[in-house]
Scaffold this active site. Structure first.
Site, PDB file in Angstrom:
ATOM      1  N   ASN A 194      -1.705  14.826   2.868  1.00 18.66           N
ATOM      2  CA  ASN A 194      -2.922  14.028   2.773  1.00 18.66           C
ATOM      3  C   ASN A 194      -3.898  14.596   1.757  1.00 18.66           C
ATOM      4  O   ASN A 194      -5.064  14.231   1.734  1.00 18.66           O
ATOM      5  CB  ASN A 194      -3.587  13.902   4.140  1.00 18.66           C
ATOM      6  N   TRP A 238      -1.948  10.335  10.303  1.00 20.06           N
ATOM      7  CA  TRP A 238      -3.246  10.956  10.055  1.00 20.06           C
ATOM      8  C   TRP A 238      -3.619  11.995  11.107  1.00 20.06           C
ATOM      9  O   TRP A 238      -4.774  12.375  11.246  1.00 20.06           O
ATOM     10  CB  TRP A 238      -4.323   9.873   9.902  1.00 20.06           C
ATOM     11  N   ASP A 271      -3.530  -2.360  12.571  1.00 19.83           N
ATOM     12  CA  ASP A 271      -3.615  -1.811  11.212  1.00 19.83           C
ATOM     13  C   ASP A 271      -2.544  -0.759  10.970  1.00 19.83           C
ATOM     14  O   ASP A 271      -2.394   0.170  11.755  1.00 19.83           O
ATOM     15  CB  ASP A 271      -4.985  -1.146  11.003  1.00 19.83           C
ATOM     16  N   CYS A 298      -3.239  -1.076   3.105  1.00 18.74           N
ATOM     17  CA  CYS A 298      -3.997  -0.876   1.878  1.00 18.74           C
ATOM     18  C   CYS A 298      -3.616   0.467   1.277  1.00 18.74           C
ATOM     19  O   CYS A 298      -2.715   1.127   1.779  1.00 18.74           O
ATOM     20  CB  CYS A 298      -5.496  -0.942   2.156  1.00 18.74           C
ATOM     21  N   HIS A 335     -14.066  -1.289  -2.318  1.00 16.05           N
ATOM     22  CA  HIS A 335     -14.368   0.076  -2.762  1.00 16.05           C
ATOM     23  C   HIS A 335     -15.431   0.081  -3.851  1.00 16.05           C
ATOM     24  O   HIS A 335     -15.917   1.128  -4.244  1.00 16.05           O
ATOM     25  CB  HIS A 335     -13.105   0.762  -3.305  1.00 16.05           C
TER      26      HIS A 335
END
Ligand code: GLN
Ligand code: ZN
EC number: 2.1.1.14
Length: 785
Positions: free
Chosen positions: A144, A589, A627, A671, A722
């Protein structure tokens, strides 16, 4: 510890006329590949941000860097680590450091003097500068961490343009340390870059780049450096034979230059290249045996007697305490055959783990005993080397602690939940499939939802104002009562509903005001998760993340989102989307346990979230979004491993999504990345609707969905969330026309790229009103048959 002490107590004795070495104590070396640069209290982040905000001077920023390096070197030395890594420190990113060092500054960032990469140029490359766009940023392999992507063109020239590395070597020498500079190797550096001119291959720059690497290495020799570490993690990727040849030629070119070279590989199995690596003119090779334990043997056989083998046995990517007894056992053979040519290390740079467990004050003793952060990992590396050198008795207390931690984790009821295991084992075979295929479901959903063509929706979050953040923080601290907190959140939900009503959106969201983070929110409510206070790791630049820790079997004690969602639904006749983070993203994550396969933890997450989906449906919610923005990030480094991963990842999503009736609509959202190469897997998720980030790539992404003939509904983003820039109606229509060209109109949705939490209300209002207007125009232009 001095080099000459590696071999000590060598007593020689005369016997039959020849000298025989007897009773040789050989010292296995403990070393480190790199230390996190952020500081135990994120000192670097604070300094970077203050400097960018203009509240501290460049000299003050530089001083913070110097202090951090000095502190980290001292800490490593005290832990018994043989060298001081130099070059692992960076004011933004270590790949960008190389760009500055070799002078590969793109012309748009070049400073007035042209020849040096000063700090202003450096930050201009990292973050952009008045009118000058930053260089791209992308993920460092499958971590990450994000690096700044070097840009290469046929005009790229290399020359040493930054003195920091040499200055830092001198700094370490002045502190009485033995610096081991750590540099991204020339092959990986070029390989990870991108081409900015057409008809040009970046690897053609290798000879020119090697001139500069040779010069850098020569300067390191002059400074008195003994060892340099060249990181070539690109070796863990799929490389064609011609690439490998280039790689080998690079090291042949550097053979006569510089100090001894340790060629470091990590993140994967490089045993396919074992013969090649052993034949290279380098003095040592580092391999990662956490990720790829089986490769050790390929490197032990026929290792030239002049070479060192550095074995990465302590996990540099995770926060679990090492099983020292097992590590020592694993290395016993290597130790007896290599002696002092065996080096022990973390698997990769410790960049990917938090700094120091000592900063955790709230963890209970048992859980804490299972963990090791960077500082503790160094002590582990050192203990393993000591055990190999002097026997296990020499590290009796470390071994006892490690044994106790291993035993307590294995037997802990917090880790092992028989009910969860039983449920997974008995999962019905059809639990990963919806009742009917998409076309049947689509009809049932159309009848229930009564949506217009080109339905409009948003991705979940609405602007998170200072008051919302404060309410959440106050509630967490306990300074406001729950009732008041709930009241505030409900007020926010009703505001969000009212506004969506006013904009004319078709499928609503509740706005996610109660969520600080899309993974943490669920982790906090699931069993099997823990959170640290200070377990920060650098994501990019000054951005740090604090991943949740999945330590045990995952289960859902009670519904997590149903109250908020049903309250929101009670305020409107429009369908309200339930909003969940999918199992693969939660996994990706978090710091994940390693005692069971990742796929199994993912399935546990899927089952827990499946119950939430069922409860939402039971509560009357007709649309549920799950998601999965991180699904692509989980892809293994090698193509041959893709299918296995995608197989379990998509199955977990389906297990999560499938308890519902045909007329309940499942959405997913993705995304941050390219999806064209995993389209079959995305189709295999079988969501009724997928919303994806496309507006920045000018709908390029969508072409893939068209060519592949993606079978279900798609909502390509028409608003880049963004950017503070607002697209006008014409631009949105243009994007949507591109979409209509590849996706049948009856399967097209209209939505932003991603959630709106980082935007402000006025922009949101403007963008969504325009978006609804665009959808209405399309409805006129492409009416339903
Ligand atoms: N539902 C999330 C949001 O809107 C999705 C965020 C994401 O994709 N990263 O904030
Ligand atoms: Zn998103």
């Amino acid at each position: 510890m001095k080099m000459e002490h590696f071999l000590k107590n060598t007593k020689a004795e005369e016997s039959h006329g020849c000298i025989i070495a007897q009773e040789t104590t050989i010292m296995v070396v403990a070393h480190n590949l790199g230390f996190p640069r952020i500081g135990a209290n994120r000192e670097l982040k604070k300094a970077q941000e203050s400097f960018w905000a203009g509240t501290i001077s460049e000299a003050e920023l530089i001083e913070v860097g110097r202090e951090l390096r000095a502190k980290h070197w001292a800490l490593q030395k005290n832990a018994g680590i043989a060298f001081a890594p130099v070059g692992d420190f960076a004011f933004y990113d270590h790949v960008l450091n190389v760009t500055a060092l070799v002078g590969a500054v793109p012309p748009r960032h070049a400073n007035a003097s042209g020849s040096t990469a000063d700090l202003k140029t450096y930050f201009s490359m990292a973050r952009g500068d008045a009118g000058v766009p930053a260089q791209d940023m992308t993920k460092w392999f499958d971590t990450n961490y994000h690096y700044i992507v070097p840009e290469f063109a046929d005009t790229t020239k290399f020359a040493i343009a930054d003195e920091s590395l040499f200055a830092q070597v001198s700094e370490a020498l002045a502190a009485g340390l033995r610096p081991k500079p750590v540099l991204v190797g020339p092959f990986t550096y070029l390989y990870l870059g991108k081409e900015k001119s057409a008809g040009f291959a970046r690897l053609s720059l290798l000879p020119a780049l090697l001139e500069v690497y040779a010069a850098i290495l020569d300067r390191l020799t002059l400074l008195g450096v003994e060892w340099v570490q060249l990181d070539e993690p690109a070796l863990a990727l799929d490389l064609t034979a011609d690439k490998l040849e280039l790689f080998a030629s690079a090291y042949a070119r550097l053979a006569k230059h510089g100090p001894k070279k340790l060629l470091a590989t990590y993140f994967g199995d490089v045993s396919d290249h074992a013969a090649l690596l052993k034949s290279l003119p380098v003095d040592g090779i580092h391999i990662d045996v956490v990720r790829a334990p089986a490769q050790l043997d390929s490197f032990l056989v026929d290792l030239p007697s002049t070479k060192v083998l550095s074995v990465g046995v302590v996990d540099g990517r995770n926060i679990w305490r090492n099983d020292i007894r097992a590590s020592v056992a694993l290395l016993q053979k290597a130790s007896s055959s290599l002696g002092e040519r065996l080096w022990v290390a973390p698997s990769c740079s410790l960049l990917h783990t938090p700094v120091d467990l000592a900063n955790e004050t709230k963890l209970d003793a048992e859980f804490r005993s299972w963990l090791a952060f960077s500082t503790q990992k160094l002590a582990e590396v050192s203990a393993i080397a000591t055990a190999l050198t002097s026997g296990e008795a020499a590290v009796a207390s470390q071994l006892a602690e490690s044994d106790a931690a291993v035993a307590s984790r294995k037997s802990s009821v917090r880790v092992n939940n028989p009910e969860v295991r039983a449920r997974i084992a008995q999962l019905p075979a059809n639990s990963d499939a919806r009742q009917s295929p998409y076309p049947v479901r689509a009809k049932a959903q159309a009848a229930r939802l009564q949506l217009p063509r080109f339905p409009t929706t948003t991705i979940g979050s609405f602007p998170q104002t200072a008051e919302i953040r404060k309410a959440r923080a106050d509630f967490k601290k306990g300074t406001i009562p729950e009732a008041l907190y709930v009241e505030k959140m409900k007020a926010e939900i009703s505001l969000v509903v009212e506004r969506q009503e006013a904009y004319g959106i078709d499928v609503f969201v509740h706005g996610e005001a109660e969520r600080n983070d899309m993974v943490e929110y669920f982790g906090e409510q699931l069993a099997g998760f823990a959170f640290t206070e200070n377990g920060w790791v650098q994501s990019y630049g000054s951005r740090c993340v604090k991943p949740p820790v999945i330590f045990g079997d995952v289960s859902r004690p009670k519904p997590m989102t149903v109250d908020w969602t049903t309250y929101a639904q009670s305020l409107t006749k429009k369908p309200m989307k339930g909003m969940l983070t999918g199992p693969v993203t939660v996994l990706q994550w978090s710091f994940v346990r390693v005692d069971i396969p990742r796929s199994e933890t993912c399935l546990q997450l899927a089952v827990a979230l499946r119950d939430e989906v069922a409860d939402l449906e039971k509560a009357g919610i007709a649309v549920i979004q799950i998601d999965e923005p991180a699904i692509r990030e989980g892809l293994p480094l090698r193509r041959k491993d893709y299918d296995a991963y995608l197989e379990w990842a998509t199955r977990c999503f389906r297990v999560n999504a499938s308890p519902v009736r045909d007329d309940t609509q499942i959405h997913t959202h993705m995304c941050y990345s390219e999806f064209n190469d995993i389209l079959p897997a995305i189709a295999a998720m079988d969501a009724d609707v997928i919303t994806i980030e496309t507006s920045r790539s000018d709908m390029e992404l969508l072409t893939g969905f068209g060519t592949f003939a993606y079978p279900n509904d798609i909502g390509p983003g028409v608003y880049d969330i963004h950017s503070p820039r607002l697209p006008n109606l014409a631009e949105m229509l243009q994007l949507l026309e591109k979409a209509v060209a590849v996706i049948p109109a009856e399967r097209l949705w209209v939505n932003p790229d991603c959630g709106l939490k980082t935007r402000k209300w006025p922009e949101t209002e403007n963008a969504l009103t325009t978006m609804v207007a665009a959808a209405r125009e399309l409805r006129v232009k492409y009416p339903a048959a």
